[in-house]
Design a protein around this motif. Sequence first.
Motif, mmCIF file in Angstrom:
data_model
loop_
_atom_site.group_PDB
_atom_site.id
_atom_site.type_symbol
_atom_site.label_atom_id
_atom_site.label_comp_id
_atom_site.label_asym_id
_atom_site.label_seq_id
_atom_site.Cartn_x
_atom_site.Cartn_y
_atom_site.Cartn_z
ATOM 1 N N UNK A 37 -16.426 13.548 6.590
ATOM 2 C CA UNK A 37 -15.690 12.913 7.683
ATOM 3 C C UNK A 37 -14.245 13.354 7.689
ATOM 4 N N UNK A 38 -13.353 12.471 8.097
ATOM 5 C CA UNK A 38 -11.940 12.814 8.231
ATOM 6 C C UNK A 38 -11.262 13.099 6.901
ATOM 7 N N UNK A 39 -11.756 12.480 5.826
ATOM 8 C CA UNK A 39 -11.177 12.682 4.499
ATOM 9 C C UNK A 39 -12.227 13.252 3.562
ATOM 10 N N UNK A 40 -11.772 13.953 2.533
ATOM 11 C CA UNK A 40 -12.678 14.573 1.572
ATOM 12 C C UNK A 40 -12.970 13.673 0.385
ATOM 13 N N UNK A 41 -11.979 12.865 0.003
ATOM 14 C CA UNK A 41 -12.100 11.997 -1.172
ATOM 15 C C UNK A 41 -11.454 10.653 -0.845
ATOM 16 N N UNK A 42 -12.074 9.576 -1.334
ATOM 17 C CA UNK A 42 -11.455 8.259 -1.267
ATOM 18 C C UNK A 42 -11.437 7.696 -2.679
ATOM 19 N N UNK A 43 -10.250 7.307 -3.136
ATOM 20 C CA UNK A 43 -10.139 6.675 -4.446
ATOM 21 C C UNK A 43 -9.775 5.213 -4.246
ATOM 22 N N UNK A 44 -10.268 4.390 -5.150
ATOM 23 C CA UNK A 44 -9.910 2.972 -5.159
ATOM 24 C C UNK A 44 -9.036 2.754 -6.385
ATOM 25 N N UNK A 45 -7.872 2.152 -6.169
ATOM 26 C CA UNK A 45 -6.945 1.914 -7.266
ATOM 27 C C UNK A 45 -6.696 0.422 -7.425
ATOM 28 N N UNK A 46 -6.322 0.025 -8.639
ATOM 29 C CA UNK A 46 -5.939 -1.357 -8.930
ATOM 30 C C UNK A 46 -4.628 -1.304 -9.703
ATOM 31 N N UNK A 47 -3.604 -1.970 -9.170
ATOM 32 C CA UNK A 47 -2.271 -1.950 -9.767
ATOM 33 C C UNK A 47 -1.711 -3.369 -9.801
ATOM 34 N N UNK A 48 -0.599 -3.526 -10.486
ATOM 35 C CA UNK A 48 0.024 -4.847 -10.623
ATOM 36 C C UNK A 48 1.123 -5.115 -9.599
ATOM 37 N N UNK A 49 1.630 -4.054 -8.933
ATOM 38 C CA UNK A 49 2.718 -4.242 -7.976
ATOM 39 C C UNK A 49 2.696 -3.124 -6.942
ATOM 40 N N UNK A 50 3.426 -3.342 -5.853
ATOM 41 C CA UNK A 50 3.538 -2.295 -4.841
ATOM 42 C C UNK A 50 4.292 -1.091 -5.390
ATOM 43 N N UNK A 51 5.222 -1.340 -6.282
ATOM 44 C CA UNK A 51 5.949 -0.235 -6.941
ATOM 45 C C UNK A 51 4.968 0.636 -7.732
ATOM 46 N N UNK A 52 4.056 -0.010 -8.456
ATOM 47 C CA UNK A 52 3.056 0.732 -9.230
ATOM 48 C C UNK A 52 2.095 1.478 -8.305
ATOM 49 N N UNK A 53 1.794 0.902 -7.142
ATOM 50 C CA UNK A 53 0.952 1.587 -6.156
ATOM 51 C C UNK A 53 1.646 2.863 -5.679
ATOM 52 N N UNK A 54 2.945 2.761 -5.408
ATOM 53 C CA UNK A 54 3.701 3.927 -4.974
ATOM 54 C C UNK A 54 3.714 5.008 -6.063
ATOM 55 N N UNK A 55 3.893 4.591 -7.311
ATOM 56 C CA UNK A 55 3.897 5.545 -8.424
ATOM 57 C C UNK A 55 2.536 6.211 -8.584
ATOM 58 N N UNK A 56 1.465 5.438 -8.428
ATOM 59 C CA UNK A 56 0.107 5.992 -8.529
ATOM 60 C C UNK A 56 -0.147 6.978 -7.396
ATOM 61 N N UNK A 57 0.274 6.626 -6.205
ATOM 62 C CA UNK A 57 0.128 7.532 -5.061
ATOM 63 C C UNK A 57 0.908 8.822 -5.299
ATOM 64 N N UNK A 58 2.101 8.700 -5.847
ATOM 65 C CA UNK A 58 2.896 9.893 -6.168
ATOM 66 C C UNK A 58 2.168 10.788 -7.168
ATOM 67 N N UNK A 59 1.556 10.175 -8.191
ATOM 68 C CA UNK A 59 0.809 10.955 -9.188
ATOM 69 C C UNK A 59 -0.368 11.675 -8.544
ATOM 70 N N UNK A 60 -1.046 10.987 -7.647
ATOM 71 C CA UNK A 60 -2.181 11.595 -6.942
ATOM 72 C C UNK A 60 -1.698 12.804 -6.134
ATOM 73 N N UNK A 61 -0.602 12.651 -5.417
ATOM 74 C CA UNK A 61 -0.087 13.744 -4.592
ATOM 75 C C UNK A 61 0.375 14.930 -5.430
ATOM 76 N N UNK A 62 0.744 14.688 -6.678
ATOM 77 C CA UNK A 62 1.203 15.757 -7.561
ATOM 78 C C UNK A 62 0.052 16.542 -8.199
#
Length: 80
Positions: A37-62
């Motif tokens: 479909x429109x995306x190739x991969x979907x990951x599900x993440x669990x974090x403790x804060x929105x800051x941690x979500x942003x950091x996890x997203x940054x790691x994924x993009x890297x």
Amino acid sequence: MVIKAYIMILVYVGKLEEVLQGLREIENIESIAVTAGDYDVIVKVAVESLEELMETTDRIQMVGNIKRTTTTVIEKEITV
């Protein structure tokens, strides 16, 4: 409180295996799904804060060979 989100990933052609290998090494990822479909991969993440979500997203993009990500926070999860 745990914050869960889906991160949809668009991968450059021919680079799926490299991306999957990189994703396996990232903390906070609960699951990885290869999709059609429109995306190739979907990951599900669990974090403790929105800051941690942003950091996890940054790691994924890297990981490399990722063209784009889109993040959707899960407001309510229903088990059927």
